[in-house]
Design a protein around this motif. Structure first.
Motif, PDB file in Angstrom:
ATOM      1  N   PHE A 190     -29.839   6.335 -18.588  1.00  0.00           N
ATOM      2  CA  PHE A 190     -30.237   5.686 -19.845  1.00  0.00           C
ATOM      3  C   PHE A 190     -31.125   6.602 -20.673  1.00  0.00           C
ATOM      4  O   PHE A 190     -32.028   7.262 -20.147  1.00  0.00           O
ATOM      5  CB  PHE A 190     -30.999   4.386 -19.559  1.00  0.00           C
ATOM      6  N   SER A 191     -30.842   6.670 -21.962  1.00  0.00           N
ATOM      7  CA  SER A 191     -31.756   7.337 -22.886  1.00  0.00           C
ATOM      8  C   SER A 191     -31.554   6.711 -24.262  1.00  0.00           C
ATOM      9  O   SER A 191     -30.547   6.021 -24.501  1.00  0.00           O
ATOM     10  CB  SER A 191     -31.484   8.843 -22.943  1.00  0.00           C
ATOM     11  N   LEU A 192     -32.481   6.960 -25.152  1.00  0.00           N
ATOM     12  CA  LEU A 192     -32.366   6.405 -26.506  1.00  0.00           C
ATOM     13  C   LEU A 192     -31.213   7.049 -27.264  1.00  0.00           C
ATOM     14  O   LEU A 192     -30.753   6.523 -28.281  1.00  0.00           O
ATOM     15  CB  LEU A 192     -33.687   6.621 -27.267  1.00  0.00           C
ATOM     16  N   ASP A 193     -30.721   8.177 -26.791  1.00  0.00           N
ATOM     17  CA  ASP A 193     -29.617   8.887 -27.459  1.00  0.00           C
ATOM     18  C   ASP A 193     -28.233   8.406 -27.013  1.00  0.00           C
ATOM     19  O   ASP A 193     -27.219   8.915 -27.484  1.00  0.00           O
ATOM     20  CB  ASP A 193     -29.710  10.397 -27.165  1.00  0.00           C
ATOM     21  N   LEU A 194     -28.220   7.474 -26.095  1.00  0.00           N
ATOM     22  CA  LEU A 194     -26.929   7.025 -25.537  1.00  0.00           C
ATOM     23  C   LEU A 194     -26.023   6.430 -26.627  1.00  0.00           C
ATOM     24  O   LEU A 194     -26.468   5.600 -27.418  1.00  0.00           O
ATOM     25  CB  LEU A 194     -27.226   5.953 -24.488  1.00  0.00           C
ATOM     26  N   THR A 195     -24.753   6.872 -26.643  1.00  0.00           N
ATOM     27  CA  THR A 195     -23.796   6.308 -27.600  1.00  0.00           C
ATOM     28  C   THR A 195     -22.547   5.855 -26.865  1.00  0.00           C
ATOM     29  O   THR A 195     -22.296   6.273 -25.725  1.00  0.00           O
ATOM     30  CB  THR A 195     -23.367   7.357 -28.649  1.00  0.00           C
ATOM     31  N   ARG A 196     -21.770   5.009 -27.536  1.00  0.00           N
ATOM     32  CA  ARG A 196     -20.550   4.486 -26.923  1.00  0.00           C
ATOM     33  C   ARG A 196     -19.604   5.624 -26.526  1.00  0.00           C
ATOM     34  O   ARG A 196     -19.007   5.605 -25.453  1.00  0.00           O
ATOM     35  CB  ARG A 196     -19.855   3.535 -27.902  1.00  0.00           C
ATOM     36  N   ASP A 197     -19.494   6.614 -27.398  1.00  0.00           N
ATOM     37  CA  ASP A 197     -18.585   7.726 -27.119  1.00  0.00           C
ATOM     38  C   ASP A 197     -19.002   8.536 -25.896  1.00  0.00           C
ATOM     39  O   ASP A 197     -18.166   9.171 -25.254  1.00  0.00           O
ATOM     40  CB  ASP A 197     -18.492   8.665 -28.329  1.00  0.00           C
ATOM     41  N   GLY A 198     -20.295   8.517 -25.604  1.00  0.00           N
ATOM     42  CA  GLY A 198     -20.793   9.358 -24.507  1.00  0.00           C
ATOM     43  C   GLY A 198     -20.851   8.646 -23.163  1.00  0.00           C
ATOM     44  O   GLY A 198     -21.258   9.242 -22.170  1.00  0.00           O
ATOM     45  N   VAL A 199     -20.458   7.387 -23.119  1.00  0.00           N
ATOM     46  CA  VAL A 199     -20.528   6.633 -21.856  1.00  0.00           C
ATOM     47  C   VAL A 199     -19.133   6.099 -21.521  1.00  0.00           C
ATOM     48  O   VAL A 199     -18.589   5.269 -22.252  1.00  0.00           O
ATOM     49  CB  VAL A 199     -21.530   5.456 -21.970  1.00  0.00           C
ATOM     50  N   GLU A 200     -18.601   6.571 -20.431  1.00  0.00           N
ATOM     51  CA  GLU A 200     -17.219   6.208 -20.067  1.00  0.00           C
ATOM     52  C   GLU A 200     -17.037   4.696 -19.910  1.00  0.00           C
ATOM     53  O   GLU A 200     -16.004   4.128 -20.261  1.00  0.00           O
ATOM     54  CB  GLU A 200     -16.868   6.922 -18.755  1.00  0.00           C
ATOM     55  N   THR A 201     -18.076   4.039 -19.381  1.00  0.00           N
ATOM     56  CA  THR A 201     -17.952   2.601 -19.109  1.00  0.00           C
ATOM     57  C   THR A 201     -18.223   1.728 -20.345  1.00  0.00           C
ATOM     58  O   THR A 201     -18.109   0.513 -20.261  1.00  0.00           O
ATOM     59  CB  THR A 201     -18.942   2.195 -18.002  1.00  0.00           C
ATOM     60  N   ALA A 230     -21.227  -6.933 -33.383  1.00  0.00           N
ATOM     61  CA  ALA A 230     -21.056  -6.474 -31.997  1.00  0.00           C
ATOM     62  C   ALA A 230     -20.257  -5.170 -31.960  1.00  0.00           C
ATOM     63  O   ALA A 230     -20.594  -4.247 -31.220  1.00  0.00           O
ATOM     64  CB  ALA A 230     -20.357  -7.555 -31.179  1.00  0.00           C
ATOM     65  N   ILE A 231     -19.217  -5.099 -32.766  1.00  0.00           N
ATOM     66  CA  ILE A 231     -18.385  -3.888 -32.791  1.00  0.00           C
ATOM     67  C   ILE A 231     -19.191  -2.697 -33.320  1.00  0.00           C
ATOM     68  O   ILE A 231     -19.025  -1.568 -32.868  1.00  0.00           O
ATOM     69  CB  ILE A 231     -17.111  -4.125 -33.626  1.00  0.00           C
ATOM     70  N   ALA A 232     -20.109  -2.991 -34.246  1.00  0.00           N
ATOM     71  CA  ALA A 232     -20.912  -1.915 -34.856  1.00  0.00           C
ATOM     72  C   ALA A 232     -22.037  -1.428 -33.937  1.00  0.00           C
ATOM     73  O   ALA A 232     -22.656  -0.402 -34.213  1.00  0.00           O
ATOM     74  CB  ALA A 232     -21.491  -2.398 -36.185  1.00  0.00           C
ATOM     75  N   LEU A 233     -22.301  -2.148 -32.853  1.00  0.00           N
ATOM     76  CA  LEU A 233     -23.366  -1.720 -31.934  1.00  0.00           C
ATOM     77  C   LEU A 233     -22.820  -0.605 -31.039  1.00  0.00           C
ATOM     78  O   LEU A 233     -22.394  -0.837 -29.920  1.00  0.00           O
ATOM     79  CB  LEU A 233     -23.851  -2.902 -31.084  1.00  0.00           C
ATOM     80  N   ALA A 234     -22.849   0.609 -31.568  1.00  0.00           N
ATOM     81  CA  ALA A 234     -22.190   1.724 -30.868  1.00  0.00           C
ATOM     82  C   ALA A 234     -23.167   2.704 -30.242  1.00  0.00           C
ATOM     83  O   ALA A 234     -22.753   3.763 -29.766  1.00  0.00           O
ATOM     84  CB  ALA A 234     -21.276   2.463 -31.848  1.00  0.00           C
TER      85      ALA A 234
END
Lengths: 80, 318
Positions: free
Chosen positions: A22-33, A59-63
């Motif tokens: 976990f980090s504040l930089d986490l994005t949808r594209d960077g997390v496989e799950t 919800a969709i915009a929460l990336a």
């Protein structure tokens, strides 16, 4: 527990993150799950933990973690 | 409106089959009293369908119907499919999903090519099914309607349709009533437009290990998807009620009596879980897979690593 800790706890659970991932930089594209099912689970979790229900569009915009924090701040949830 | 494939009345079967090069497969004995079906050439499996055939009639439970749907979708999109379930519950005759068992792991495929063109029912088959099989069918159908209604992906219109289905199910006490076929089809096609939840997550993950354990006692035939869904229906319903207000609010919004639903679920779950298996131990051993299951992740209440204890408490209380 601070709101940031609550959010970290939630995302570690619903995104099935490894310890330390976990980090504040986490994005949808960077997390496989963080797939479409996880997007649903994040929305359900945000409502359960913080009491604010994202609409389908929201919800969709929460990336990213930042997007979720921005959404919650706009609802009056403090993250400072 | 929940969209279903056209239902063909038995009296209309001769018209449908007329001029077709049709074959029949699956549990064909169930159709021996229907002359238009009994007259069709039998093929052992869908894969043995002759290349010039243009209609396959398949009879069976959900597993057999799904296998035929998958075969047709992948190999013979030109060939029409008439699905005739020999029990209700799976609703496999009505949707565009094929759940396949790949060496113990369930894979879910979805697409228009998997949807049968036609469905038909043989009301007589319910008269010969054993009581417990009827109970698991009822649990399976109820689970589809309930989890579809509670799904975070369901629209208000779909929730209203599934609520109608659930109301009728709650009022229909006779499990041999052929109306269950239609309700089961509606429930299944309805959930396919949204998602299911934790009951299905548990059922998908635990089926193989639970059956393997039962196999050591020669009892693996006593457990399948419908019984697993039946078993976890009440514990998961209580889990959802305790984890958030969402489930209760959604039921209230469509006028479903929560206590009546829970009473019915309890009457099905208690006998369904009555097997020589340590359910808490099985759930704990497979918890990571349950958490990762596609269905678990769209449950109405979040399912998180730490909520294992809450779920096990409900399962143990059953």
């Amino acid at each position: 527990m601070t709101n940031l800790e609550k959010l970290q706890d939630l995302l570690e659970d619903v995104l099935l993150l490894e310890d330390g991932q976990f980090s504040l930089d986490l994005t949808r594209d960077g997390v496989e799950t963080w797939d479409s099912m996880a997007t649903v689970a994040v929305a359900i979790g945000v409502e359960e933990v913080f009491g604010h229900h994202p609409t389908e569009e929201e919800a969709i915009a929460l990336a990213s973690v930042t997007d979720i924090i921005t959404f919650l701040k706009a609802k009056g949830v403090a993250f400072d | 409106m929940i969209d279903l494939p056209p239902r063909i009345a038995l009296t209309d079967l001769p018209d449908l089959l007329s001029g077709r090069r049709a074959v029949i497969t699956g549990r064909v004995a169930a159709a021996q009293d229907v002359p238009s079906l009994a007259a069709l050439p039998v093929v052992e499996t869908p894969a043995k369908t002759p290349s010039d055939a243009d209609l396959v009639v398949v009879l069976g439970g959900g597993t057999r119907l799904d296998a035929a749907k998958a075969w047709r979708g992948r190999n013979r999109p030109d060939c029409a499919l008439l699905a005739i379930p020999t029990r209700f519950g799976s609703g496999a005759e009505a949707n565009d999903i094929a759940v396949l068992d790949d060496r113990g792991a369930k894979t879910i495929q979805k697409g228009p090519e998997f949807r049968p063109e036609y469905r038909a029912y043989l009301p007589g088959v319910l008269q010969t099914l054993p009581e417990d099989a009827l109970l698991w069918s009822k649990g399976d159908a109820l689970t589809h309607a309930l989890e579809g209604l509670l799904s975070p992906l369901a629209t208000d219109a779909l929730r209203a349709d599934l609520a109608d289905v659930l109301h009728t199910m709650l009022d229909l006490s006779d499990p041999r009533d052929a109306e269950w076929f239609e309700l089961s089809a509606l429930a299944n096609a309805g959930q396919a437009q949204a998602s299911v939840g934790l009951v299905h997550g548990l059922a998908h993950v635990l089926e193989a290990p639970a059956r393997a354990e039962l196999a050591t006692m020669g009892r693996e035939d006593q457990l399948g998807h419908a019984r697993l869904c039946s078993g976890f229906l009440a514990p998961v319903l209580r889990y959802n009620f305790t984890r958030s207000d969402k489930a209760a609010d959604r039921l209230k919004a469509v006028g479903i009596d929560r206590d009546a639903l829970l009473a019915l679920a309890n009457s099905i779950s208690t006998p369904a879980l009555d097997l020589p298996l340590d359910w808490p131990d099985l759930i704990e051993a497979h918890w990571k897979s349950i958490l990762r299951d596609f269905c678990t992740r769209t449950n109405v209440a979040t399912v998180r690593p730490a909520t294992l204890t809450a779920l096990i408490t409900e399962v143990s209380a059953q």
